[in-house]
Write a protein that holds these residues in place. Structure first.
Motif, PDB file in Angstrom:
ATOM      1  N   ARG A  38     -25.243   1.026  11.926  1.00 15.19           N
ATOM      2  CA  ARG A  38     -26.342   0.105  11.601  1.00 15.19           C
ATOM      3  C   ARG A  38     -26.939   0.413  10.238  1.00 15.19           C
ATOM      4  O   ARG A  38     -27.305  -0.480   9.486  1.00 15.19           O
ATOM      5  CB  ARG A  38     -27.426   0.170  12.669  1.00 15.19           C
ATOM      6  CG  ARG A  38     -28.572  -0.774  12.415  1.00 15.19           C
ATOM      7  CD  ARG A  38     -29.674  -0.623  13.486  1.00 15.19           C
ATOM      8  NE  ARG A  38     -30.777  -1.476  13.167  1.00 15.19           N
ATOM      9  CZ  ARG A  38     -31.745  -1.168  12.300  1.00 15.19           C
ATOM     10  NH1 ARG A  38     -31.729  -0.012  11.667  1.00 15.19           N
ATOM     11  NH2 ARG A  38     -32.723  -2.020  12.053  1.00 15.19           N
ATOM     12  N   SER A  39     -27.013   1.686   9.885  1.00 13.67           N
ATOM     13  CA  SER A  39     -27.609   2.088   8.609  1.00 13.67           C
ATOM     14  C   SER A  39     -26.875   1.469   7.419  1.00 13.67           C
ATOM     15  O   SER A  39     -27.446   1.341   6.333  1.00 13.67           O
ATOM     16  CB  SER A  39     -27.604   3.614   8.474  1.00 13.67           C
ATOM     17  OG  SER A  39     -26.272   4.113   8.408  1.00 13.67           O
ATOM     18  N   HIS A  40     -25.651   1.078   7.619  1.00 16.37           N
ATOM     19  CA  HIS A  40     -24.874   0.477   6.535  1.00 16.37           C
ATOM     20  C   HIS A  40     -25.163  -1.015   6.389  1.00 16.37           C
ATOM     21  O   HIS A  40     -24.864  -1.601   5.353  1.00 16.37           O
ATOM     22  CB  HIS A  40     -23.377   0.697   6.806  1.00 16.37           C
ATOM     23  CG  HIS A  40     -22.507   0.204   5.716  1.00 16.37           C
ATOM     24  ND1 HIS A  40     -22.548   0.714   4.432  1.00 16.37           N
ATOM     25  CD2 HIS A  40     -21.573  -0.778   5.697  1.00 16.37           C
ATOM     26  CE1 HIS A  40     -21.673   0.077   3.691  1.00 16.37           C
ATOM     27  NE2 HIS A  40     -21.064  -0.837   4.434  1.00 16.37           N
ATOM     28  N   ALA A  88      -9.994   8.552  -0.038  1.00 13.87           N
ATOM     29  CA  ALA A  88     -10.319   8.457  -1.466  1.00 13.87           C
ATOM     30  C   ALA A  88     -10.334   7.002  -1.913  1.00 13.87           C
ATOM     31  O   ALA A  88     -11.255   6.557  -2.621  1.00 13.87           O
ATOM     32  CB  ALA A  88      -9.319   9.268  -2.285  1.00 13.87           C
ATOM     33  N   VAL A  89      -9.330   6.240  -1.503  1.00 13.83           N
ATOM     34  CA  VAL A  89      -9.284   4.814  -1.858  1.00 13.83           C
ATOM     35  C   VAL A  89     -10.470   4.092  -1.230  1.00 13.83           C
ATOM     36  O   VAL A  89     -11.139   3.276  -1.874  1.00 13.83           O
ATOM     37  CB  VAL A  89      -7.939   4.181  -1.422  1.00 13.83           C
ATOM     38  CG1 VAL A  89      -7.980   2.659  -1.535  1.00 13.83           C
ATOM     39  CG2 VAL A  89      -6.805   4.756  -2.251  1.00 13.83           C
ATOM     40  N   TYR A  90     -10.766   4.397   0.020  1.00 14.25           N
ATOM     41  CA  TYR A  90     -11.912   3.795   0.708  1.00 14.25           C
ATOM     42  C   TYR A  90     -13.193   4.064  -0.073  1.00 14.25           C
ATOM     43  O   TYR A  90     -13.997   3.159  -0.308  1.00 14.25           O
ATOM     44  CB  TYR A  90     -12.032   4.362   2.120  1.00 14.25           C
ATOM     45  CG  TYR A  90     -13.084   3.674   2.949  1.00 14.25           C
ATOM     46  CD1 TYR A  90     -12.741   2.655   3.819  1.00 14.25           C
ATOM     47  CD2 TYR A  90     -14.421   4.039   2.855  1.00 14.25           C
ATOM     48  CE1 TYR A  90     -13.709   2.013   4.580  1.00 14.25           C
ATOM     49  CE2 TYR A  90     -15.386   3.402   3.602  1.00 14.25           C
ATOM     50  CZ  TYR A  90     -15.033   2.389   4.460  1.00 14.25           C
ATOM     51  OH  TYR A  90     -16.000   1.749   5.189  1.00 14.25           O
ATOM     52  N   PHE A  91     -13.387   5.320  -0.479  1.00 13.54           N
ATOM     53  CA  PHE A  91     -14.598   5.680  -1.215  1.00 13.54           C
ATOM     54  C   PHE A  91     -14.717   4.865  -2.499  1.00 13.54           C
ATOM     55  O   PHE A  91     -15.751   4.264  -2.769  1.00 13.54           O
ATOM     56  CB  PHE A  91     -14.602   7.181  -1.526  1.00 13.54           C
ATOM     57  CG  PHE A  91     -15.737   7.585  -2.414  1.00 13.54           C
ATOM     58  CD1 PHE A  91     -17.029   7.681  -1.923  1.00 13.54           C
ATOM     59  CD2 PHE A  91     -15.519   7.861  -3.753  1.00 13.54           C
ATOM     60  CE1 PHE A  91     -18.087   8.041  -2.747  1.00 13.54           C
ATOM     61  CE2 PHE A  91     -16.560   8.220  -4.587  1.00 13.54           C
ATOM     62  CZ  PHE A  91     -17.844   8.312  -4.085  1.00 13.54           C
ATOM     63  N   GLY A 100     -21.538  -0.194  -5.041  1.00 12.56           N
ATOM     64  CA  GLY A 100     -22.165   0.364  -6.240  1.00 12.56           C
ATOM     65  C   GLY A 100     -22.960   1.630  -5.993  1.00 12.56           C
ATOM     66  O   GLY A 100     -23.967   1.869  -6.656  1.00 12.56           O
ATOM     67  N   ARG A 101     -22.520   2.461  -5.059  1.00 11.49           N
ATOM     68  CA  ARG A 101     -23.260   3.690  -4.768  1.00 11.49           C
ATOM     69  C   ARG A 101     -23.214   4.684  -5.922  1.00 11.49           C
ATOM     70  O   ARG A 101     -24.102   5.502  -6.063  1.00 11.49           O
ATOM     71  CB  ARG A 101     -22.758   4.330  -3.480  1.00 11.49           C
ATOM     72  CG  ARG A 101     -23.204   3.526  -2.262  1.00 11.49           C
ATOM     73  CD  ARG A 101     -22.689   4.088  -0.986  1.00 11.49           C
ATOM     74  NE  ARG A 101     -23.424   5.251  -0.553  1.00 11.49           N
ATOM     75  CZ  ARG A 101     -23.194   5.880   0.598  1.00 11.49           C
ATOM     76  NH1 ARG A 101     -22.261   5.440   1.411  1.00 11.49           N
ATOM     77  NH2 ARG A 101     -23.891   6.932   0.930  1.00 11.49           N
ATOM     78  N   LEU A 102     -22.195   4.600  -6.737  1.00 14.33           N
ATOM     79  CA  LEU A 102     -22.137   5.325  -8.006  1.00 14.33           C
ATOM     80  C   LEU A 102     -21.963   4.262  -9.086  1.00 14.33           C
ATOM     81  O   LEU A 102     -21.128   3.385  -8.960  1.00 14.33           O
ATOM     82  CB  LEU A 102     -20.969   6.314  -8.040  1.00 14.33           C
ATOM     83  CG  LEU A 102     -20.996   7.407  -6.973  1.00 14.33           C
ATOM     84  CD1 LEU A 102     -19.724   8.247  -7.063  1.00 14.33           C
ATOM     85  CD2 LEU A 102     -22.222   8.295  -7.135  1.00 14.33           C
ATOM     86  N   ARG A 103     -22.714   4.343 -10.140  1.00 19.05           N
ATOM     87  CA  ARG A 103     -22.773   3.239 -11.103  1.00 19.05           C
ATOM     88  C   ARG A 103     -21.762   3.331 -12.252  1.00 19.05           C
ATOM     89  O   ARG A 103     -21.975   2.769 -13.291  1.00 19.05           O
ATOM     90  CB  ARG A 103     -24.178   3.161 -11.700  1.00 19.05           C
ATOM     91  CG  ARG A 103     -25.246   2.914 -10.676  1.00 19.05           C
ATOM     92  CD  ARG A 103     -25.221   1.490 -10.227  1.00 19.05           C
ATOM     93  NE  ARG A 103     -26.213   1.279  -9.184  1.00 19.05           N
ATOM     94  CZ  ARG A 103     -26.245   0.224  -8.436  1.00 19.05           C
ATOM     95  NH1 ARG A 103     -25.357  -0.714  -8.583  1.00 19.05           N
ATOM     96  NH2 ARG A 103     -27.158   0.097  -7.518  1.00 19.05           N
ATOM     97  N   PHE A 104     -20.659   4.031 -12.069  1.00 18.30           N
ATOM     98  CA  PHE A 104     -19.729   4.150 -13.178  1.00 18.30           C
ATOM     99  C   PHE A 104     -18.647   3.078 -13.185  1.00 18.30           C
ATOM    100  O   PHE A 104     -17.892   2.966 -14.124  1.00 18.30           O
ATOM    101  CB  PHE A 104     -19.080   5.538 -13.217  1.00 18.30           C
ATOM    102  CG  PHE A 104     -18.178   5.858 -12.066  1.00 18.30           C
ATOM    103  CD1 PHE A 104     -16.865   5.434 -12.051  1.00 18.30           C
ATOM    104  CD2 PHE A 104     -18.661   6.585 -10.990  1.00 18.30           C
ATOM    105  CE1 PHE A 104     -16.039   5.737 -10.993  1.00 18.30           C
ATOM    106  CE2 PHE A 104     -17.836   6.904  -9.934  1.00 18.30           C
ATOM    107  CZ  PHE A 104     -16.522   6.471  -9.941  1.00 18.30           C
ATOM    108  N   TRP A 105     -18.549   2.279 -12.153  1.00 22.90           N
ATOM    109  CA  TRP A 105     -17.511   1.247 -12.084  1.00 22.90           C
ATOM    110  C   TRP A 105     -18.189  -0.099 -11.898  1.00 22.90           C
ATOM    111  O   TRP A 105     -18.815  -0.364 -10.885  1.00 22.90           O
ATOM    112  CB  TRP A 105     -16.584   1.541 -10.920  1.00 22.90           C
ATOM    113  CG  TRP A 105     -15.298   0.787 -10.910  1.00 22.90           C
ATOM    114  CD1 TRP A 105     -14.836  -0.103 -11.830  1.00 22.90           C
ATOM    115  CD2 TRP A 105     -14.280   0.866  -9.907  1.00 22.90           C
ATOM    116  NE1 TRP A 105     -13.601  -0.570 -11.466  1.00 22.90           N
ATOM    117  CE2 TRP A 105     -13.240   0.006 -10.297  1.00 22.90           C
ATOM    118  CE3 TRP A 105     -14.147   1.581  -8.731  1.00 22.90           C
ATOM    119  CZ2 TRP A 105     -12.091  -0.159  -9.552  1.00 22.90           C
ATOM    120  CZ3 TRP A 105     -13.007   1.413  -7.987  1.00 22.90           C
ATOM    121  CH2 TRP A 105     -11.988   0.561  -8.397  1.00 22.90           C
TER     122      TRP A 105
END
Length: 168
Positions: A38-40, A88-91, A100-105
């Motif tokens: 649910r948190s997602h 890794a691919v999933y992440f 967009g949990r990490l903003r480099f892509w």
């Protein structure tokens, strides 16, 4: 173990993980483990969510397979490699590109990645446990791929028209 068998086990595991992720997402995460997933589906200011426990579980499973797999000598070592590769691919696709949990892509213009993004947005249209669609990660329904290709073609035509207009 020879490299052909190792590669085969790794690739088969990776492919199986797409089916497994779909199955777990649809019937377990949107079922009895909804209290974690649910948190997602709700907005929150936190960098981590309960749903991340699934990632930790599969990471730990993969690590155990690595540690007990005789440095590649046992078949289950390569199952661990397949699980880790899928993780890794999933992440990168799900957490980095789509959410967009990490903003480099930045958002991709590639039609396949856009289609994945569209399908995932459809999945998140509902915030409840029922009524969601599109539970997979890498397999995308053809209708979203067609929509993404149509968008890309439309953008390409607009760019060409703008270029032709500016050359006049």
């Amino acid at each position: 173990m020879n490299w052909i068998a190792a590669a085969g086990i790794t690739l088969a595991t990776f492919a199986f993980m797409e089916f497994w992720a779909w199955f777990m997402h649809k019937y377990v995460q949107h079922g009895p483990l909804w209290f974690l997933h649910r948190s997602h589906h709700v907005r929150h200011p936190h960098p981590v969510e309960r749903n991340d426990l699934f990632f930790l579980f599969y990471g730990a499973l993969s690590a155990v397979l690595f540690m007990t797999g005789d440095n590649g000598g046992r078949w289950w070592f390569w199952v661990g490699v397949g699980i880790a590769a899928y993780g890794a691919v999933y992440f990168f696709v799900h957490d980095v590109l789509i959410h967009g949990r990490l903003r480099f892509w930045k958002k991709s213009r590639h039609p396949y990645l856009r289609a994945l993004n569209m399908a995932h947005k459809m999945h998140h249209k509902t915030t409840g446990r029922d009524g969601s669609v599109e539970f997979g990660l890498l397999w995308v329904s053809p209708k979203y791929l067609q929509m993404a290709l149509k968008q890309q073609k439309s953008k390409d035509l607009k760019v060409k028209a703008d270029a032709a207009e500016s050359n006049k």
